[in-house]
Design an enzyme around this catalytic site. Structure first.
Site, mmCIF file in Angstrom:
data_model
loop_
_atom_site.group_PDB
_atom_site.id
_atom_site.type_symbol
_atom_site.label_atom_id
_atom_site.label_comp_id
_atom_site.label_asym_id
_atom_site.label_seq_id
_atom_site.Cartn_x
_atom_site.Cartn_y
_atom_site.Cartn_z
ATOM 1 N N SER A 107 -18.789 61.532 20.483
ATOM 2 C CA SER A 107 -18.695 62.013 21.909
ATOM 3 C C SER A 107 -18.613 60.836 23.050
ATOM 4 O O SER A 107 -19.227 59.810 22.818
ATOM 5 C CB SER A 107 -20.015 62.954 22.402
ATOM 6 O OG SER A 107 -20.004 63.198 23.828
ATOM 7 N N TYR A 131 -13.781 62.644 27.410
ATOM 8 C CA TYR A 131 -13.547 63.339 28.743
ATOM 9 C C TYR A 131 -13.090 62.536 29.597
ATOM 10 O O TYR A 131 -13.281 61.153 29.775
ATOM 11 C CB TYR A 131 -15.067 63.398 29.189
ATOM 12 C CG TYR A 131 -15.926 64.567 28.485
ATOM 13 C CD1 TYR A 131 -15.289 65.736 28.517
ATOM 14 C CD2 TYR A 131 -17.332 64.261 27.851
ATOM 15 C CE1 TYR A 131 -16.447 66.848 28.231
ATOM 16 C CE2 TYR A 131 -17.893 65.270 27.297
ATOM 17 C CZ TYR A 131 -17.328 66.794 27.446
ATOM 18 O OH TYR A 131 -18.231 67.807 26.837
ATOM 19 N N THR A 157 -11.190 66.831 25.135
ATOM 20 C CA THR A 157 -11.887 67.975 25.462
ATOM 21 C C THR A 157 -11.364 68.560 26.798
ATOM 22 O O THR A 157 -11.321 67.931 27.701
ATOM 23 C CB THR A 157 -13.418 67.693 25.504
ATOM 24 O OG1 THR A 157 -13.497 67.424 24.309
ATOM 25 C CG2 THR A 157 -14.153 69.254 25.923
ATOM 26 N N LYS A 224 -9.045 69.795 22.626
ATOM 27 C CA LYS A 224 -10.007 70.803 22.054
ATOM 28 C C LYS A 224 -10.586 71.422 23.247
ATOM 29 O O LYS A 224 -11.211 71.342 24.388
ATOM 30 C CB LYS A 224 -11.182 69.821 21.633
ATOM 31 C CG LYS A 224 -12.878 70.538 21.170
ATOM 32 C CD LYS A 224 -13.652 69.680 20.475
ATOM 33 C CE LYS A 224 -15.111 70.312 20.569
ATOM 34 N NZ LYS A 224 -15.576 70.144 22.060
ATOM 35 N N HIS A 248 -16.343 75.593 23.201
ATOM 36 C CA HIS A 248 -17.435 74.445 23.409
ATOM 37 C C HIS A 248 -18.852 75.131 22.895
ATOM 38 O O HIS A 248 -20.028 74.836 23.506
ATOM 39 C CB HIS A 248 -17.615 74.000 24.810
ATOM 40 C CG HIS A 248 -17.743 72.664 25.252
ATOM 41 N ND1 HIS A 248 -17.163 71.923 25.619
ATOM 42 C CD2 HIS A 248 -18.934 72.007 24.957
ATOM 43 C CE1 HIS A 248 -17.432 70.665 26.066
ATOM 44 N NE2 HIS A 248 -18.806 70.717 25.684
HETATM 45 C C1 LIG Z 1 -25.603 69.971 22.219
HETATM 46 C C2 LIG Z 1 -24.270 70.157 22.162
HETATM 47 C C3 LIG Z 1 -23.686 69.023 22.902
HETATM 48 C C4 LIG Z 1 -22.080 68.975 22.835
HETATM 49 N N1 LIG Z 1 -21.541 67.769 23.394
HETATM 50 C C5 LIG Z 1 -20.217 68.092 23.513
HETATM 51 C C6 LIG Z 1 -19.419 66.716 23.950
HETATM 52 O O1 LIG Z 1 -20.094 65.858 24.301
HETATM 53 N N2 LIG Z 1 -18.106 66.805 23.999
HETATM 54 C C7 LIG Z 1 -17.224 67.878 23.469
HETATM 55 O O2 LIG Z 1 -16.232 67.653 23.363
HETATM 56 N N3 LIG Z 1 -17.968 68.728 22.867
HETATM 57 C C8 LIG Z 1 -19.368 68.882 22.845
HETATM 58 N N4 LIG Z 1 -20.077 69.936 22.148
HETATM 59 C C9 LIG Z 1 -19.047 71.319 21.833
HETATM 60 C C10 LIG Z 1 -19.182 70.823 20.167
HETATM 61 O O3 LIG Z 1 -18.313 69.802 20.057
HETATM 62 C C11 LIG Z 1 -18.540 72.053 19.406
HETATM 63 O O4 LIG Z 1 -17.296 72.430 20.326
HETATM 64 C C12 LIG Z 1 -19.516 73.154 19.266
HETATM 65 O O5 LIG Z 1 -20.762 72.722 19.209
HETATM 66 C C13 LIG Z 1 -19.071 74.145 18.202
HETATM 67 O O6 LIG Z 1 -19.928 75.032 18.050
HETATM 68 P P1 LIG Z 1 -21.101 75.036 16.926
HETATM 69 O O7 LIG Z 1 -22.156 74.243 17.543
HETATM 70 O O8 LIG Z 1 -21.515 76.616 16.851
HETATM 71 O O9 LIG Z 1 -20.486 74.561 15.475
HETATM 72 C C14 LIG Z 1 -21.315 70.067 22.349
HETATM 73 C C15 LIG Z 1 -22.074 70.985 21.633
HETATM 74 C C16 LIG Z 1 -23.610 70.897 21.743
HETATM 75 C C17 LIG Z 1 -24.470 72.281 21.156
#
Ligand SMILES: Cc1cc2nc3c(=O)[nH]c(=O)nc-3n(C[C@H](O)[C@H](O)[C@H](O)COP(=O)(O)O)c2cc1C
Length: 351
Positions: A107, A131, A157, A224, A248
């Protein structure tokens, strides 16, 4: 008590280990968390249609995404601030992904720099999630760090012009305690960590920005957060190398469809021109097989490997990935497909 046998077991362990604020941050979604629940519910609305007496004497879960090899059709999704889950956070999770033979996505909001993660796991394949910042110089600096450290794709993203309202975190009194070293002095000097996103990330990024970002990155770009056929077409027109269907993890716009429910329209729209990835709610090997049947090349998994990381560091995360691989292998054998490429649309039907 037996050892954890599945992702759900690791989730329980993670919940025990994390303090309530961190748990709220990792587990929660936005608004009423309807979309968060839909991500799981969407998988339950599809049933597998197994074909029998197919030769599954040897089954392989290996595949490729963008031509890059993977031991299973799963890439570790970008998750921010992993030092909250484990003292070595991102580095530990990157180790686990490498041990499991899959790709780790770092990330932008990581608590280790792109170079630190690359240095700790040399030779492993990694993607970087971007980002876009209001300050173009900051965006350039972050992309250059990823490029110089040898990351092989940029996950852009696109669903986060602002942060969703995550009430669970507010109720738990949660604040991010860790800085983002890739942002360097710019961020650290002026802002508390919990304000990094709100103050720094650009809300005005558009399709036009995709081109300069791709040129700067000199690596394939994967938007994404695509949830519609319309945006999937725009992504292809603007040179995306693949698209990731995602809401997300239910943390952005509450009220959008479960990610798996948005997958078919995106697959139909891109019509094979680029590979389609999907994330949101993947907890079992059968989820991965359902996603493949609906046209995904692979899934991304966010929370599942993080539960392993929180429960047992790199070993715990590697074990989660291995459990998902073994479950996928078994599911492939039982639906009658010797490899991910043999999974077809007719392997799923509506409940
Ligand atoms: C705690 C947390 C932090 C996340 N941080 C980011 C991030 O920094 N950048 C991003 O593109 N997606 C982020 N996501 C989204 C994840 O990349 C992903 O799309 C999502 O977790 C998929 O769902 P799942 O947790 O059910 O597998 C985050 C998700 C969670 C749960």
């Amino acid at each position: 008590v037996t050892e954890p046998l599945c992702v759900h077991d690791y989730e329980l362990l993670a919940r025990e280990r994390l303090d309530p604020g961190c748990w709220a941050y990792y587990a929660g979604g936005s608004g009423d968390e309807w979309t968060l629940r839909e991500n799981r519910a969407a998988f339950a609305r599809w049933v597998l249609r197994p074909r029998v007496l197919v030769d599954v004497g040897e089954v392989s879960t290996a595949t490729t995404v963008l031509g890059q090899p993977l031991s299973l059709p799963l890439v570790v999704a970008p998750v921010a601030y992993l030092r909250m889950a484990h003292p070595e956070g991102e580095v530990e999770l990157a180790r686990a992904a490498a041990a499991a033979g899959t790709i780790y996505t770092l990330s932008t909001m990581a608590t280790a720099t792109p170079a630190e993660v690359a240095g700790a796991v040399p030779g492993a394949n990694r993607w970087f999630q971007l980002y876009v910042f209001k300050d173009e110089g900051l965006t350039r600096s972050v992309v250059e760090q990823a490029r110089e450290a040898g990351y092989s794709a940029l996950v852009l993203t696109v669903d986060t012009p602002r942060l969703g309202n995550r009430e669970g975190q507010v109720r738990a009194g949660f604040n991010v305690q860790f800085g983002v070293p890739a942002l360097g002095a710019i961020a650290d000097a002026k802002l508390a960590p919990q304000d990094h996103f709100r103050e720094l990330v650009a809300g005005a990024t558009t399709w036009r920005d995709l081109e300069w970002i791709a040129e700067l990155a000199q690596m394939p770009v994967i938007p994404k957060g695509i949830m519609t056929a319309e945006d999937a077409l725009l992504a292809v027109e603007h040179g995306a190398a693949a698209v990731a269907v995602s809401n997300h993890g239910g943390r952005q716009l509450d009220g959008v469809a479960g990610a798996l429910d948005a997958l078919p329209e995106v697959v139909e729209a891109v019509a094979g021109r680029v590979e389609v990835l999907v994330d949101g709610g993947v907890r079992r090997g059968i989820d991965i097989v359902k996603a493949l049947a609906l046209g995904a090349r692979a899934v991304l998994a966010g929370r599942a490997p993080v539960w392993g990381l929180a429960a047992g560091g790199s070993e715990g995360a590697a074990r989660v990935l291995e459990l998902l691989r073994a479950e996928t292998e078994l599911a492939l054998a039982l639906v009658g497909a010797a490899s991910p490429d043999e999974v077809v649309r007719a392997h799923v039907g509506r409940t």
